[in-house]
Scaffold this active site. Structure first.
Site, short mmCIF file in Angstrom:
data_model
loop_
_atom_site.label_atom_id
_atom_site.label_comp_id
_atom_site.label_asym_id
_atom_site.label_seq_id
_atom_site.Cartn_x
_atom_site.Cartn_y
_atom_site.Cartn_z
N HIS A 96 76.68 5.46 66.89
CA HIS A 96 76.01 6.77 66.88
C HIS A 96 75.50 7.11 68.29
O HIS A 96 75.60 8.25 68.74
CB HIS A 96 74.80 6.76 65.94
CG HIS A 96 75.14 6.49 64.50
ND1 HIS A 96 74.82 5.31 63.87
CD2 HIS A 96 75.77 7.26 63.58
CE1 HIS A 96 75.22 5.37 62.61
NE2 HIS A 96 75.81 6.53 62.40
N ALA A 142 70.42 4.98 59.93
CA ALA A 142 70.78 3.57 60.13
C ALA A 142 71.60 3.48 61.43
O ALA A 142 72.71 2.95 61.46
CB ALA A 142 71.55 3.01 58.93
N LEU A 143 71.03 4.05 62.47
CA LEU A 143 71.78 4.27 63.71
C LEU A 143 72.12 2.97 64.41
O LEU A 143 71.36 2.01 64.39
CB LEU A 143 70.95 5.16 64.65
CG LEU A 143 70.58 6.54 64.10
CD1 LEU A 143 69.83 7.34 65.16
CD2 LEU A 143 71.80 7.31 63.62
N GLU A 197 74.96 1.45 67.90
CA GLU A 197 75.54 1.85 69.19
C GLU A 197 76.65 2.90 69.02
O GLU A 197 76.90 3.69 69.93
CB GLU A 197 76.11 0.63 69.92
CG GLU A 197 75.05 -0.29 70.51
CD GLU A 197 74.18 0.39 71.56
OE1 GLU A 197 74.70 1.24 72.31
OE2 GLU A 197 72.97 0.09 71.61
#
Ligand code: PAF
Length: 271
Positions: free
Chosen positions: A28, A23-24, A26
């Site tokens: 990450h 659920a990436l 900014e």
């Protein structure tokens, strides 16, 4: 995965590793960016780790967006993505767990029993599978970063833990995969968390040194926004997370609270 990483290192490459639950966002990607700057090859893991969720927590509904995540990682450019199944990480008969360090006891450790046992276990496993030179974590999960650092030191893990700043929306909301649970009204309510942390920092700059006074003011801001379920508003030593009474040096303010049914955490250094 281990063979791939070992081959990079045999070529003299410095390897960066970013463990994630997918659920990436900014936040990450900023870790990936830091790893790309400092390393020659970057590996990312995507694994929603069941052992760090309590029985009444959001494991089942935690967002799983593998295709979109892979698209984002392809865009920023990483050398490898490790996205194992639960069965691969915890096959039948799995029974070994890491006892977390002392710094895991208060705050999240108190509110989420077993959470850091699951985090330490999966992070140690991931470090064995991806034997990198550096691993990147976000300051948003401040206690987690202390726990992982301490574990790495205590267990002589041969890698460096790098902690990168929290990424925020323009209005101050700390990026989190759980923000996608929020309705527009809840998102507005959630802004009170960053507002409370900012107010704490400003009051300290104005000379307030009583942690009780700062905590009470921060709680008032959360209550004022309609946030009733507060797990903690803490002002703690940034190394040990022991509560401080009087701020004689910089301290960490940490908040965990529920906005609707979503539990959010955030923190800021005071002073
Ligand atoms: O911070 C997270 O996303 C997780 O706790 C981690 C470090 C990937 C372990 O599952």
């Amino acid at each position: 995965m281990r063979a791939i990483v070992r081959a990079w290192r045999a070529e003299g490459k410095r390897v960066g590793f970013v463990p994630t639950m997918g659920a990436l966002h900014e936040g990450h990607l900023s870790l990936v960016e830091a790893a790309r700057k400092e390393c020659d090859a970057v590996a990312v893991s995507i694994f929603v780790n069941p052992t760090q969720f309590g029985p009444s927590e959001d494991l089942a509904q935690y967002p799983r967006t593998l295709e979109a995540d892979l698209g984002l990682l392809a865009k920023v450019g990483v050398e490898s993505v490790f996205a194992p199944s639960v069965e691969a990480m915890y096959p039948a008969g799995y029974s070994t767990f890491v006892e977390p360090p002392q710094v895991a006891v208060p705050l999240e450790g108190h509110c989420r029993p077993g959470h850091f046992r699951g985090v330490c276990t999966v992070v140690l496993k991931l470090f064995q599978i991806v034997p990198a030179d550096r691993a990147y974590f976000g300051q948003k999960d401040f206690q987690q970063s202390l726990v992982v650092r301490r574990m790495a030191r205590d267990l002589d893990l041969p890698l460096e833990i790098v902690v990168c700043p929290t990424i925020r929306e323009a209005d101050g909301l700390a990026l989190s995969s759980r923000n996608r649970y929020l309705s527009p009204a809840e998102r507005r309510q959630a802004l009170a968390i960053a507002r409370a942390l900012r107010a704490g920092s400003e009051e300290m700059a104005r000379g307030e040194r009583s942690a009780a006074a700062l905590r009470s003011m921060m709680r008032d801001i959360l209550h004022g926004a309609g946030i009733e379920r507060i797990d903690y508003v803490a002002i703690a030593d940034p190394e040990t997370l022991d509560e401080v009474a009087t701020l004689k040096r910089p301290a960490m303010a940490l908040i965990a609270c529920h906005v609707g049914t979503t539990r959010l955490i955030d923190n800021a250094m005071l002073g």
